[in-house]
Design a protein around this motif. Structure first.
Motif, PDB file in Angstrom:
ATOM      1  N   PRO A 157       0.812  -1.220   0.000  1.00  0.00           N
ATOM      2  CA  PRO A 157       0.000   0.000   0.000  1.00  0.00           C
ATOM      3  C   PRO A 157       0.843   1.267   0.000  1.00  0.00           C
ATOM      4  O   PRO A 157       0.488   2.251  -0.655  1.00  0.00           O
ATOM      5  CB  PRO A 157      -0.812  -0.132   1.302  1.00  0.00           C
ATOM      6  CG  PRO A 157      -0.907  -1.598   1.549  1.00  0.00           C
ATOM      7  CD  PRO A 157       0.411  -2.152   1.084  1.00  0.00           C
ATOM      8  N   GLU A 158       1.968   1.249   0.714  1.00  0.00           N
ATOM      9  CA  GLU A 158       2.838   2.425   0.770  1.00  0.00           C
ATOM     10  C   GLU A 158       3.470   2.701  -0.588  1.00  0.00           C
ATOM     11  O   GLU A 158       3.562   3.863  -1.017  1.00  0.00           O
ATOM     12  CB  GLU A 158       3.924   2.225   1.828  1.00  0.00           C
ATOM     13  CG  GLU A 158       3.412   2.137   3.253  1.00  0.00           C
ATOM     14  CD  GLU A 158       2.769   0.798   3.599  1.00  0.00           C
ATOM     15  OE1 GLU A 158       2.037   0.734   4.613  1.00  0.00           O
ATOM     16  OE2 GLU A 158       3.005  -0.192   2.864  1.00  0.00           O
ATOM     17  N   LYS A 161       0.805   4.155  -2.886  1.00  0.00           N
ATOM     18  CA  LYS A 161       0.520   5.561  -2.593  1.00  0.00           C
ATOM     19  C   LYS A 161       1.604   6.466  -3.160  1.00  0.00           C
ATOM     20  O   LYS A 161       1.311   7.543  -3.707  1.00  0.00           O
ATOM     21  CB  LYS A 161       0.386   5.784  -1.092  1.00  0.00           C
ATOM     22  CG  LYS A 161      -0.005   7.223  -0.743  1.00  0.00           C
ATOM     23  CD  LYS A 161      -0.162   7.436   0.734  1.00  0.00           C
ATOM     24  CE  LYS A 161      -0.682   8.856   1.025  1.00  0.00           C
ATOM     25  NZ  LYS A 161       0.152   9.921   0.427  1.00  0.00           N
ATOM     26  N   LEU A 164       0.892   6.723  -6.852  1.00  0.00           N
ATOM     27  CA  LEU A 164      -0.319   7.514  -7.094  1.00  0.00           C
ATOM     28  C   LEU A 164      -0.050   8.998  -6.876  1.00  0.00           C
ATOM     29  O   LEU A 164      -0.558   9.842  -7.628  1.00  0.00           O
ATOM     30  CB  LEU A 164      -1.455   7.036  -6.199  1.00  0.00           C
ATOM     31  CG  LEU A 164      -2.412   5.986  -6.783  1.00  0.00           C
ATOM     32  CD1 LEU A 164      -1.697   4.725  -7.218  1.00  0.00           C
ATOM     33  CD2 LEU A 164      -3.494   5.632  -5.764  1.00  0.00           C
ATOM     34  N   ASP A 165       0.762   9.316  -5.877  1.00  0.00           N
ATOM     35  CA  ASP A 165       1.090  10.716  -5.599  1.00  0.00           C
ATOM     36  C   ASP A 165       1.857  11.357  -6.752  1.00  0.00           C
ATOM     37  O   ASP A 165       1.878  12.581  -6.882  1.00  0.00           O
ATOM     38  CB  ASP A 165       1.911  10.832  -4.312  1.00  0.00           C
ATOM     39  CG  ASP A 165       1.070  10.582  -3.058  1.00  0.00           C
ATOM     40  OD1 ASP A 165      -0.174  10.569  -3.165  1.00  0.00           O
ATOM     41  OD2 ASP A 165       1.668  10.394  -1.982  1.00  0.00           O
ATOM     42  N   THR A 187      -3.239  -4.085  -0.533  1.00  0.00           N
ATOM     43  CA  THR A 187      -3.079  -2.888  -1.361  1.00  0.00           C
ATOM     44  C   THR A 187      -4.361  -2.595  -2.129  1.00  0.00           C
ATOM     45  O   THR A 187      -4.821  -1.446  -2.175  1.00  0.00           O
ATOM     46  CB  THR A 187      -1.909  -3.064  -2.345  1.00  0.00           C
ATOM     47  OG1 THR A 187      -0.703  -3.280  -1.602  1.00  0.00           O
ATOM     48  CG2 THR A 187      -1.745  -1.852  -3.234  1.00  0.00           C
ATOM     49  N   SER A 190      -6.890  -0.863  -0.204  1.00  0.00           N
ATOM     50  CA  SER A 190      -6.522   0.485   0.248  1.00  0.00           C
ATOM     51  C   SER A 190      -6.573   1.545  -0.838  1.00  0.00           C
ATOM     52  O   SER A 190      -6.491   2.736  -0.542  1.00  0.00           O
ATOM     53  CB  SER A 190      -5.104   0.455   0.829  1.00  0.00           C
ATOM     54  OG  SER A 190      -4.123   0.377  -0.205  1.00  0.00           O
ATOM     55  N   LEU A 191      -6.703   1.135  -2.097  1.00  0.00           N
ATOM     56  CA  LEU A 191      -6.593   2.087  -3.199  1.00  0.00           C
ATOM     57  C   LEU A 191      -7.801   3.021  -3.274  1.00  0.00           C
ATOM     58  O   LEU A 191      -8.938   2.600  -3.029  1.00  0.00           O
ATOM     59  CB  LEU A 191      -6.476   1.335  -4.531  1.00  0.00           C
ATOM     60  CG  LEU A 191      -5.196   0.524  -4.752  1.00  0.00           C
ATOM     61  CD1 LEU A 191      -5.345  -0.361  -5.981  1.00  0.00           C
ATOM     62  CD2 LEU A 191      -3.990   1.444  -4.903  1.00  0.00           C
ATOM     63  N   PRO A 192      -7.582   4.282  -3.668  1.00  0.00           N
ATOM     64  CA  PRO A 192      -8.723   5.155  -3.950  1.00  0.00           C
ATOM     65  C   PRO A 192      -9.439   4.697  -5.214  1.00  0.00           C
ATOM     66  O   PRO A 192      -8.874   3.956  -6.035  1.00  0.00           O
ATOM     67  CB  PRO A 192      -8.071   6.529  -4.142  1.00  0.00           C
ATOM     68  CG  PRO A 192      -6.685   6.222  -4.600  1.00  0.00           C
ATOM     69  CD  PRO A 192      -6.289   4.954  -3.893  1.00  0.00           C
ATOM     70  N   GLY A 195      -7.546   5.124  -8.470  1.00  0.00           N
ATOM     71  CA  GLY A 195      -6.136   4.760  -8.416  1.00  0.00           C
ATOM     72  C   GLY A 195      -5.765   3.490  -9.138  1.00  0.00           C
ATOM     73  O   GLY A 195      -4.593   3.088  -9.108  1.00  0.00           O
TER      74      GLY A 195
END
Length: 252
Positions: A157-158, A161, A164-165, A187, A190-192, A195
């Motif tokens: 997930p990190e 992110k 994605l950022d 993961t 956790s995704l938007p 994403g």
């Protein structure tokens, strides 16, 4: 409606029944296919598929096929980008750290394609194996204006992110269907909503229980069902979110 955001319909694996493969995908709601290029020798077949209304294409030089690439292929890619204004991205390109002996050459090839993508404001389709952090650092340095797709994402997930950022989205395919892929499944949850995209990587990246079989775009519907279960969302919501993200990313 579903989009297979990454499939190799140009590969010889589909020569005997390509139209039947497309029809099976249509029967389960797949209405569009994004086909990336892998080697210069395959580009003509990719471009021929791009003449179809239901196919969008990219051109690129894939790290797995490094021995097939020649120095002049980069100039040919530049020329192809100039000639074919309907390409939706550069790719498939990237880094495959399973082959450490060729990493220096892979990075040179990858960097050249990233710079083309930046200059032309095109998204980039990235093959990234065991190199998520290093690739993210390079993407941060280059600040690509159109972002892109981290195909067949299998990270944390990190790591997701961080990508994605940077304006990228991650591709979810057959790997998410394997129960042992616990980190990836966390993961996915956790995704938007904007994403990720769904993909098959056909004829590769088989789903759980289908190892050894040829993969095909119809199975993106199965991927969608698993992603929906992991996110505790309706199938229709995941299909709509993925389709919207693919349309935005590739300007479909």
């Amino acid at each position: 409606m579903l989009i297979d955001a990454h499939c190799h319909l140009d590969f010889p694996d589909f020569d005997a029944d390509r139209e039947a493969v497309v029809e099976r995908a249509r029967a389960v709601g797949v209405s569009h296919f994004v086909v990336p290029g892998t080697t210069r020798a395959r580009w003509p077949d990719v471009l021929a598929l791009g003449a179809r209304d239901d196919v969008s294409v990219c051109l690129g030089l894939h790290p797995y096929f490094l021995e097939e690439h020649r120095e002049e292929d980069l100039a040919a890619l530049e020329a192809g980008l100039e000639t074919h204004g309907d390409l939706v991205a550069i790719g498939e390109c990237g880094i495959d750290a399973r082959f450490p002996e060729t990493l220096d050459a892979q990075w040179r090839l990858f960097d050249a394609q990233l710079r083309m993508a930046k200059a032309r404001r095109l998204p980039v389709v990235i093959h990234c194996v065991r190199a998520n952090d290093r690739v993210a650092r390079r993407l941060r340095e280059l600040a690509l204006p159109a972002g892109g797709l981290i195909h067949a994402f299998a990270g944390s997930p990190e790591q997701a992110k961080a990508l994605l950022d940077l304006g990228f989205v991650v591709g979810l395919g057959g790997a998410v269907t394997h129960v042992r892929a616990k980190r990836l499944r966390r993961t996915v949850a956790s995704l938007p909503d904007d994403g990720y995209v769904l993909e098959t990587d056909s004829p590769d990246m088989p789903l759980a229980g289908r190892q050894g079989e040829r993969n095909e775009p119809a199975r993106v519907a199965e991927v969608c069902r698993v992603v929906a279960d992991l996110r505790e969302e309706p199938f229709e919501a995941v299909a709509a979110a993925s389709t919207a993200t693919a349309r935005r990313l590739f300007r479909l």
